[in-house]
Write a protein that holds these residues in place. Structure first.
Motif, PDB file in Angstrom:
ATOM      1  N   ALA A  41       0.864  -1.187   0.000  1.00 49.47           N
ATOM      2  CA  ALA A  41       0.000   0.000   0.000  1.00 49.47           C
ATOM      3  C   ALA A  41       0.897   1.233   0.000  1.00 49.47           C
ATOM      4  O   ALA A  41       1.581   1.511   0.990  1.00 49.47           O
ATOM      5  N   PHE A  42       0.927   1.958  -1.114  1.00 48.66           N
ATOM      6  CA  PHE A  42       1.775   3.144  -1.240  1.00 48.66           C
ATOM      7  C   PHE A  42       0.971   4.413  -0.993  1.00 48.66           C
ATOM      8  O   PHE A  42      -0.270   4.401  -0.996  1.00 48.66           O
ATOM      9  N   ASP A  43       1.693   5.510  -0.819  1.00 51.71           N
ATOM     10  CA  ASP A  43       1.035   6.752  -0.418  1.00 51.71           C
ATOM     11  C   ASP A  43       0.461   7.531  -1.591  1.00 51.71           C
ATOM     12  O   ASP A  43      -0.342   8.449  -1.392  1.00 51.71           O
ATOM     13  N   SER A  44       0.874   7.176  -2.815  1.00 43.20           N
ATOM     14  CA  SER A  44       0.380   7.945  -3.954  1.00 43.20           C
ATOM     15  C   SER A  44       0.543   7.156  -5.247  1.00 43.20           C
ATOM     16  O   SER A  44       1.326   6.204  -5.317  1.00 43.20           O
TER      17      SER A  44
ATOM     18  N   THR B   9       4.150   7.238  -6.522  1.00 45.64           N
ATOM     19  CA  THR B   9       5.041   6.224  -5.951  1.00 45.64           C
ATOM     20  C   THR B   9       4.854   4.885  -6.653  1.00 45.64           C
ATOM     21  O   THR B   9       5.819   4.184  -6.951  1.00 45.64           O
TER      22      THR B   9
ATOM     23  N   GLU C  18     -11.628   6.454   7.257  1.00 46.76           N
ATOM     24  CA  GLU C  18     -10.810   5.269   6.998  1.00 46.76           C
ATOM     25  C   GLU C  18     -11.347   4.058   7.749  1.00 46.76           C
ATOM     26  O   GLU C  18     -11.392   2.944   7.211  1.00 46.76           O
TER      27      GLU C  18
END
Length: 736
Positions: free
Chosen positions: A12-15, A18, A314
């Motif tokens: 799970a990346f932040d953007s 990325t 979330e």
């Protein structure tokens, strides 16, 4: 990331930026070769809708080239569903409504759920409750919805799987260190279905495991799940009366999923979950609107201005369900009916025998590999004879029964002129040989150890037929031979005695796979085959490295006699001469030990993890992956070879009395025996289309039989048999 070992890792990346940077540091693999998409970084970065649009899977499903199960898994995968994330777990439909009868008739439409409606709208009274809620909704901040819950949540998924680890521990963690109240724990299939019809807080669909994992219904670890309000102890899941066992339930459930009554309306369920009825006006009309935060792209910056709001949103998304990415904005095309696709596909052939091909050499054909996938530029049947001469025989995938006036019963490979069209063409390198002396480029080299009988378990090939793996050499090696030149490409050493058997895992075309070897030294060694370089890999999978074992598996006290390995299930199964069978993980952990009777002569595993074991070439026994004995049949003849069809439903055996027999894997029973041949059958193979069975004979011939596995599928027996034309009886009779 989908690995060559058939496992997956989720990051799970932040953007998105990325993600793009990471993709450009990785090989150009796309999303693999399975979905008909280019292997490029552009493919890796496609949106779910683009993946669906450019894939060939929809067309394959329409033409019945893939199963309903495989197509649903494809849709889930490209829509972002994964086994790695409980909040985005793959979703499958409820398909049956009858969980109370003693028997289940899959030809009766009333036993099936209406797939054009969501779970919440199947019951008219409940549908009215949800439509009234939507119509009367009055909130400026929260858009109207039919369902405040979802059809797929972590709690629902864990409730199905809580009898297995690691899901039991996850379930306990979800409920503050204890199991949930017994009345809320999945107790029976019928109760779960009934609750979905009456409870306004329960609109859950199913998960894939209900169609392939019988162990999910057993409380094998004997967790104390408590007692329900009525005093009933919660233990194993209570199955419908028509299911004799968890294995039988899974079998019937899978048959129902693949039935024509489901196939003809599955596209409508796809519209609800992945398609144009997922959101918007069509979703409203279909009573299919969920809470707005379950949909992709609905969270805006204004909604999450403070850390507290972000955390709340979330938590809502993680706990209360996420709708898959929308794959198409128009109606999904229906599946073609079986009778429309091929009106004659369920008719029996007048002749079982298609052709027989014999080489000049009389050496027994001890190994056959039917590498006949239609994606291959050169479909090939690889044969290996007892004298270690191998052949690359051309296979014609366009051939079908009836394309010639008459089946050829014999063919001399040297007689090229005037041959009729047949599916198998002899290797020209051997057909033109002037004598029985094999040419060097068609020989596997040094003779095998004199203690070994050369047999099918000494060989495997790659799916493209470029390489043969052979074991049995007196220097304790196994070797990879280039089939074009006949040269040894790699000799691999990892045992302290002669290597007695070899097997490889399932693999896509040109991909990596596991190779497993067994030896007289009582050990089993797991290797990694690099499909790109064409070598057994070293420790770091880099070119030029010395081959390095991935695992060395111990526990046997006799010579290893049979092997099978599954990368998909992460299992290595080994049998030895004293009858012991060990089940290891590919990470070296010993899971199960089975004590059989007699030498283990053959091992095979189906896609559903049913293990078929042949003891002393006579006793056929099936086990579950947890070593539970399922069925046993004592064969009347000595069986020389066994293979399992790609779909895992059938096994084919060859015997010393010249008979090739088809068996159902579960429950294990004999279905059909071809007419006896005048020679023992030393090897068998099934082509990719499942339309032909090949046998390698002791006389040095290869026989090709017409095959029609459809006649043993449920649809043939109960739906289409009345439409089949009356034909002459087959040359061999079905066996009861």
């Amino acid at each position: 990331m989908f690995l060559a070992s058939r496992t997956a890792i989720m990051f799970a990346f932040d953007s998105e930026d990325t993600v793009r940077k990471v993709v450009y540091q990785l090989p150009r693999v796309g999303v693999g070769v399975k979905y008909g998409l280019p292997q490029s970084r552009k493919t890796s970065l496609m949106t779910p809708r683009q993946l669906f649009k450019h894939s060939d899977m929809c067309a394959k499903w329409q033409k019945r080239e893939i199963s309903n199960f495989d197509y649903l898994m494809f849709l889930n995968t490209v829509a972002g569903r994964t086994f790695n994330d409980l909040s985005q777990y793959p979703v499958f439909p409820w398909i049956l409504t009858n969980y109370t009868s003693d028997t289940l008739d899959l030809s009766v439409a009333s036993n099936f759920r209406d797939l054009s409606k969501p779970i919440g709208a199947l019951n008219e009274a409940r549908r009215k409750f949800f439509t009234d809620r939507y119509a009367s909704w009055d909130d400026d901040l929260v858009p109207a919805f039919h369902y405040g819950t979802h059809y797929s949540t972590p709690a629902f998924t864990l409730n199905w799987l809580l009898r297995l680890e690691p899901f039991a521990s996850m379930f306990i963690n979800l409920h503050d260190g204890k199991f949930d109240h017994p009345d809320r724990i999945t107790h029976s299939i019928k109760d779960s279905w009934d609750r979905c019809q009456r409870d306004s807080h329960d609109v859950k669909e199913l998960i894939p495991e209900l169609f392939y994992l019988p162990e999910m219904f057993r409380n094998s670890s004997k967790f104390n799940l408590g007692r329900r309000a009525d005093g009933t102890l919660v233990d194993d899941v209570v199955l419908p009366l028509w299911a004799e066992s968890p294995e039988h339930f899974v079998l019937m459930h899978r048959q129902a999923l693949e039935s024509d009554l489901v196939s003809c309306q599955l596209n409508q369920w796809i519209d609800l979950i992945f398609g144009y009825k997922q959101r918007g006006a069509e979703a409203v009309r279909a009573t299919n609107v969920f809470y707005h935060l379950t949909y992709e792209g609905t969270v805006t910056q204004k909604m999450a201005e403070t850390p507290g709001q972000v955390a709340a949103i979330e938590q809502q998304i993680l706990s209360f369900g996420q709708t898959p990415s929308q794959l198409l904005a128009e109606a999904h095309p229906p599946r073609h009916s079986i009778m429309t696709m091929a009106p004659t596909m369920f008719r029996r052939h007048d002749d079982d025998l298609c052709m027989m091909m014999k080489y000049i050499s009389n050496s027994p054909v001890v190994y056959l590999a039917a590498n006949t996938f239609h994606q291959l530029p050169h479909p090939t049947v690889v044969g290996v004879a007892q004298n270690l001469v191998f052949s690359l025989n051309k296979w014609d995938n366009s051939y079908s029964y009836g394309s010639t006036q008459r089946s050829a019963l014999s063919m001399d490979p040297s007689n090229v002129e005037g041959q009729v069209a047949l599916p198998l063409t002899a290797d020209p390198q051997l057909a033109t040989a002037a004598s029985t002396t094999p040419i060097a480029r068609r020989h596997l080299g040094d003779a095998f150890d004199q203690r070994l009988q050369v047999q099918c378990s000494n060989f495997v090939t790659t799916t493209d037929s470029k390489y043969i793996f052979a074991c049995g050499y007196p220097d304790y090696s196994f070797r990879i031979v280039d089939t074009d030149s006949g040269r040894v490409r790699q000799a691999v050493y990892g045992h302290g005695d002669v290597v007695t058997c070899i097997a490889r895992s399932e693999t896509s075309l040109f991909s990596d796979c596991y190779v497993v070897t067994g030896s007289m030294d009582c050990t089993v060694v797991l290797w990694h085959w690099n499909g790109t370089t064409g070598f057994i890999a070293g420790e770091y999978n880099q070119p030029g490295e010395v081959p390095s074992p991935r695992s060395i598996l111990t526990g046997h006290e006799a010579s290893i006699s049979a092997l099978c390995v599954s990368a998909e299930h992460g299992l290595v199964v080994s049998g030895c001469e004293d009858g012991v069978i060990l089940i290891h993980t590919t990470a070296s952990d010993l899971l199960r030990r089975i004590r059989g009777h007699g030498t283990v002569t053959q091992l095979s595993m189906s896609r559903e993890c049913i293990l078929l074991v042949l003891f002393d070439s006579k006793r056929m026994t099936t086990y579950s992956s947890t070593a539970r004995k399922l069925n046993e049949v004592l064969s009347e003849e000595k069986i020389e070879c066994v293979t399992v069809t790609r779909d895992g439903e059938f096994a084919v055996t060859g015997a010393v009395n010249g008979r090739i027999t088809i068996w159902r894997m579960f429950p294990l029973n004999k279905l059909y025996t071809y007419q006896p041949l005048n020679s023992a059958v030393r090897s068998v193979a099934v082509v990719a289309s499942h339309r032909f069975i090949l046998g390698g004979l002791d006389s040095g011939a290869i026989v090709v039989f017409n095959a029609d596995f459809n006649r043993w599928h449920y649809e043939y027996k109960h739906r289409y048999i009345q439409n089949s034309s009356a034909t002459k009886p087959a040359q061999a009779s079905p066996q009861k």
